[in-house]
Design a protein around this motif. Sequence first.
Motif, PDB file in Angstrom:
ATOM      1  N   ALA A 157       0.704  -1.391   0.021  1.00  0.00           N
ATOM      2  CA  ALA A 157       0.164  -0.061   0.168  1.00  0.00           C
ATOM      3  C   ALA A 157       0.777   1.370   0.017  1.00  0.00           C
ATOM      4  N   HIS A 158       0.205   2.518   0.025  1.00  0.00           N
ATOM      5  CA  HIS A 158       0.561   3.777  -0.090  1.00  0.00           C
ATOM      6  C   HIS A 158       1.355   4.220   1.192  1.00  0.00           C
ATOM      7  N   PRO A 159       2.417   4.931   1.117  1.00  0.00           N
ATOM      8  CA  PRO A 159       2.871   5.773   2.302  1.00  0.00           C
ATOM      9  C   PRO A 159       2.030   6.979   2.363  1.00  0.00           C
ATOM     10  N   ILE A 160       1.894   7.785   3.609  1.00  0.00           N
ATOM     11  CA  ILE A 160       1.281   8.934   3.651  1.00  0.00           C
ATOM     12  C   ILE A 160       2.591   9.561   4.289  1.00  0.00           C
ATOM     13  N   ILE A 161       3.012  10.895   3.627  1.00  0.00           N
ATOM     14  CA  ILE A 161       3.934  11.644   4.355  1.00  0.00           C
ATOM     15  C   ILE A 161       3.272  12.834   5.209  1.00  0.00           C
ATOM     16  N   LEU A 162       3.805  13.051   6.316  1.00  0.00           N
ATOM     17  CA  LEU A 162       3.209  14.098   7.205  1.00  0.00           C
ATOM     18  C   LEU A 162       4.317  15.275   7.027  1.00  0.00           C
ATOM     19  N   ARG A 163       3.628  16.456   6.975  1.00  0.00           N
ATOM     20  CA  ARG A 163       4.458  17.663   6.834  1.00  0.00           C
ATOM     21  C   ARG A 163       3.783  18.539   7.856  1.00  0.00           C
ATOM     22  N   ALA A 164       4.721  19.257   8.474  1.00  0.00           N
ATOM     23  CA  ALA A 164       4.171  20.216   9.530  1.00  0.00           C
ATOM     24  C   ALA A 164       5.368  21.235   9.696  1.00  0.00           C
ATOM     25  N   VAL A 165       5.204  22.618   9.380  1.00  0.00           N
ATOM     26  CA  VAL A 165       6.126  23.696   9.624  1.00  0.00           C
ATOM     27  C   VAL A 165       5.703  24.723  10.302  1.00  0.00           C
ATOM     28  N   THR A 166       6.789  25.390  10.924  1.00  0.00           N
ATOM     29  CA  THR A 166       6.724  26.616  11.686  1.00  0.00           C
ATOM     30  C   THR A 166       7.193  27.682  10.647  1.00  0.00           C
ATOM     31  N   SER A 167       6.478  28.803  10.762  1.00  0.00           N
ATOM     32  CA  SER A 167       7.065  29.875   9.847  1.00  0.00           C
ATOM     33  C   SER A 167       6.342  31.092  10.249  1.00  0.00           C
ATOM     34  N   GLU A 168       7.135  32.417   9.499  1.00  0.00           N
ATOM     35  CA  GLU A 168       6.390  33.609   9.956  1.00  0.00           C
ATOM     36  C   GLU A 168       5.546  34.006   8.802  1.00  0.00           C
ATOM     37  N   ASP A 169       6.014  33.603   7.611  1.00  0.00           N
ATOM     38  CA  ASP A 169       5.002  34.096   6.295  1.00  0.00           C
ATOM     39  C   ASP A 169       5.261  33.132   5.288  1.00  0.00           C
ATOM     40  N   GLY A 170       5.757  31.791   5.527  1.00  0.00           N
ATOM     41  CA  GLY A 170       6.009  30.951   4.243  1.00  0.00           C
ATOM     42  C   GLY A 170       6.977  30.996   3.540  1.00  0.00           C
ATOM     43  N   MET A 171       7.826  32.000   3.541  1.00  0.00           N
ATOM     44  CA  MET A 171       8.780  32.237   2.496  1.00  0.00           C
ATOM     45  C   MET A 171       9.944  31.258   3.121  1.00  0.00           C
ATOM     46  N   THR A 172      10.264  31.313   4.391  1.00  0.00           N
ATOM     47  CA  THR A 172      11.119  30.463   4.974  1.00  0.00           C
ATOM     48  C   THR A 172      10.290  29.658   5.970  1.00  0.00           C
ATOM     49  N   ALA A 173      10.780  28.348   6.184  1.00  0.00           N
ATOM     50  CA  ALA A 173      10.029  27.655   7.298  1.00  0.00           C
ATOM     51  C   ALA A 173      11.043  26.618   8.076  1.00  0.00           C
ATOM     52  N   ASP A 174      10.507  26.011   9.095  1.00  0.00           N
ATOM     53  CA  ASP A 174      11.230  25.111   9.704  1.00  0.00           C
ATOM     54  C   ASP A 174      10.419  23.913  10.021  1.00  0.00           C
ATOM     55  N   GLU A 211      -7.047   3.602  10.230  1.00  0.00           N
ATOM     56  CA  GLU A 211      -8.447   4.111   9.953  1.00  0.00           C
ATOM     57  C   GLU A 211      -8.457   4.240   8.415  1.00  0.00           C
ATOM     58  N   VAL A 212      -7.323   4.456   7.813  1.00  0.00           N
ATOM     59  CA  VAL A 212      -7.434   4.845   6.279  1.00  0.00           C
ATOM     60  C   VAL A 212      -7.033   3.625   5.423  1.00  0.00           C
ATOM     61  N   ASP A 213      -7.976   3.175   4.672  1.00  0.00           N
ATOM     62  CA  ASP A 213      -7.566   2.151   3.903  1.00  0.00           C
ATOM     63  C   ASP A 213      -6.642   2.418   2.702  1.00  0.00           C
ATOM     64  N   GLY A 214      -5.637   1.639   2.402  1.00  0.00           N
ATOM     65  CA  GLY A 214      -4.821   2.117   1.104  1.00  0.00           C
ATOM     66  C   GLY A 214      -3.684   2.543   1.940  1.00  0.00           C
ATOM     67  N   VAL A 215      -3.313   2.663   3.020  1.00  0.00           N
ATOM     68  CA  VAL A 215      -2.100   3.262   3.707  1.00  0.00           C
ATOM     69  C   VAL A 215      -1.499   2.127   4.591  1.00  0.00           C
ATOM     70  N   ASN A 216      -0.159   1.848   4.433  1.00  0.00           N
ATOM     71  CA  ASN A 216       0.335   1.066   5.432  1.00  0.00           C
ATOM     72  C   ASN A 216       1.759   1.473   6.223  1.00  0.00           C
ATOM     73  N   ARG A 217       1.776   2.876   5.776  1.00  0.00           N
ATOM     74  CA  ARG A 217       3.180   3.675   6.347  1.00  0.00           C
ATOM     75  C   ARG A 217       2.999   4.936   6.444  1.00  0.00           C
ATOM     76  N   VAL A 218       3.665   5.557   7.497  1.00  0.00           N
ATOM     77  CA  VAL A 218       3.617   6.997   7.691  1.00  0.00           C
ATOM     78  C   VAL A 218       5.018   7.562   7.928  1.00  0.00           C
ATOM     79  N   ALA A 219       5.500   8.615   7.098  1.00  0.00           N
ATOM     80  CA  ALA A 219       6.723   9.291   7.195  1.00  0.00           C
ATOM     81  C   ALA A 219       6.490  10.678   7.619  1.00  0.00           C
ATOM     82  N   TYR A 220       7.426  11.183   8.353  1.00  0.00           N
ATOM     83  CA  TYR A 220       7.575  12.521   8.630  1.00  0.00           C
ATOM     84  C   TYR A 220       8.648  13.494   8.164  1.00  0.00           C
ATOM     85  N   ASP A 221       8.271  14.256   7.312  1.00  0.00           N
ATOM     86  CA  ASP A 221       9.238  15.271   6.355  1.00  0.00           C
ATOM     87  C   ASP A 221       9.966  16.195   7.423  1.00  0.00           C
ATOM     88  N   ILE A 222      11.307  16.155   7.577  1.00  0.00           N
ATOM     89  CA  ILE A 222      12.280  16.945   8.427  1.00  0.00           C
ATOM     90  C   ILE A 222      12.956  17.655   7.579  1.00  0.00           C
TER      91      ILE A 222
END
Length: 516
Positions: free
Chosen positions: A458-475, A494-505
């Motif tokens: 099945a598919h992986p889901i990649i999680l993205r979460a960032v902090t930023s002031e204005d979207g121009m730069t982000a961490d 809970e989500v059919d079709g997903v068997n893996r989750v990754a976090y983008d750093i």
Amino acid sequence: MMKAQPKQETVVVLDFGAQYGQLIARNIRQCRVYCQILPHNAPLEEIRRLNPMGIVLTGGPASVYENKAPRCDPAIYHSGIPILGICYGFQLMAHDLGGEVIPSPKREFGKTELQVLDGGDLFRGLNPQLIGWMSHGDIVRSLPEGFEITSQTNNTPVASFAHRAKRLFGVQFHPEVVHTPWGIEVLRNFLLDWCGCTGQWTMQSFVSSVVPIIQEKVGSERVLCALSGGIDSATVAALVHRAVGNQLVCVFVNHGFLRKYEAEDVRSTFTDHFDMMNLIYVDASDRFLTRLKGITSPEQKRKTIGEEFVRVFEEEANKLGKIPYLAQGTLYPDVIESGTVSAAKIKTHHNVGGLPEQMDFSLIEPLRDLFKDEVREVAQELGLPPAMTWRHPFPGPGLAIRILGDVTEERLSILREADAVLIEEIKKAGLYRQIWQTFAVLAPLRSVGVMGDQRTYAHPIILRAVTSEDGMTADWARIPFEVLEQIANRIVNEVDGVNRVAYDITSKPPGTIEWE
Ligand code: XMP
């Protein structure tokens, strides 16, 4: 183009290509003083048109002694308007008025100890020993006539100066960055003590001043507005509705790439809460999905969605007869980016909801003087629900660009569910407002996993979460492991079709916020 500018105390910020130019403007506004950014070479005449109570010169990457260094109109120094120069702006003032600026034998970057020699003006109320943020390779070696040194550091003999009689000030440090926590006081002292501002610009005063401007402009005509579900268009709609009530006609095109519950939220907010009579909801999901069939390139997706959006919007508008005005949620950073300051653009945002060019509208852009956080305040002021006011930014083409590769109904449904789990858990953990943006991405890959005794593919889901002031730069956001664990467990279960989750750093740069 409409200027939402009431009669108010205004300060002009002259931009010399500063990394922190917008931050200076936002800090000034935090002092409740309205300000506008102009290009560094704006002639005094143009500056005077805004009737400013003060001028701030920003920093910039150049050296004042270089031939091509950006300059300001030297007449400003003799205009009688109080001026504060910051970093490059400080050095330019020194240079232009007969002082000397040279390359520093010791460059200063980062947190630096500052000794205040004269706490009488900009440093009023502050300690004589301060830690501030420095970032410079040049120093002011000798002062122009009539100026006094007001602070110094180990490597910078003139860290700030003042000519009180002329109300000219300069600081080598950056009062606008978080690493100079007392910096806002320096700005406040300049604005209130030396420019004579009273600091009464609030979003409440903004709304009360802009409503009659809209009323006067629109008269008894109708205004069209494209709602997208985002905070900007929602705030514009609420503001114009406050001004002209049901002369406002909103068209909300659901392209099918919205987040879970989003379409319903928008509809119920405006119809129930605002009692908006003229909200036209168009469910065009099938149409968009058909157009996207087989398209995998992100730019092509954006283009196709943008074109289709204009087509649907035009069809709806044509049914409504002649409407002379179009209300749009253009914000100040868009104005600056496309107008005065050249900022390198990494990616063109073909913004869905963009103006159909061949249509003949007069624009109403009441938010074009505001930053995002100010728009949120206006939204609150107008009574938009917190869920909408604080909603994270969302790209116009929506989930379609967060599905890498083909966009299909099945993939959309996987992504929408995973995204909903992520957002629910982030909110539950109390992290939603600290984070600039969080979302899920679906990669067109499959890999082997095991669930129960079953092998999965099945598919992986990649999680993205960032902090930023204005979207121009982000961490990337440091989400606690336990929260990530809970999100990953729930998505896989809970989500059919997903068997893996990754976090983008990855931070931005070198990454971007979106994955497309
Ligand atoms: P990137 O991915 O370039 O995104 O780092 C920066 C910010 O822009 C948002 N974004 C958009 N916003 N229309 C928008 O209104 C768009 O088409 C669009 N594309 C990206 C992105 O979500 C991030 O906040």
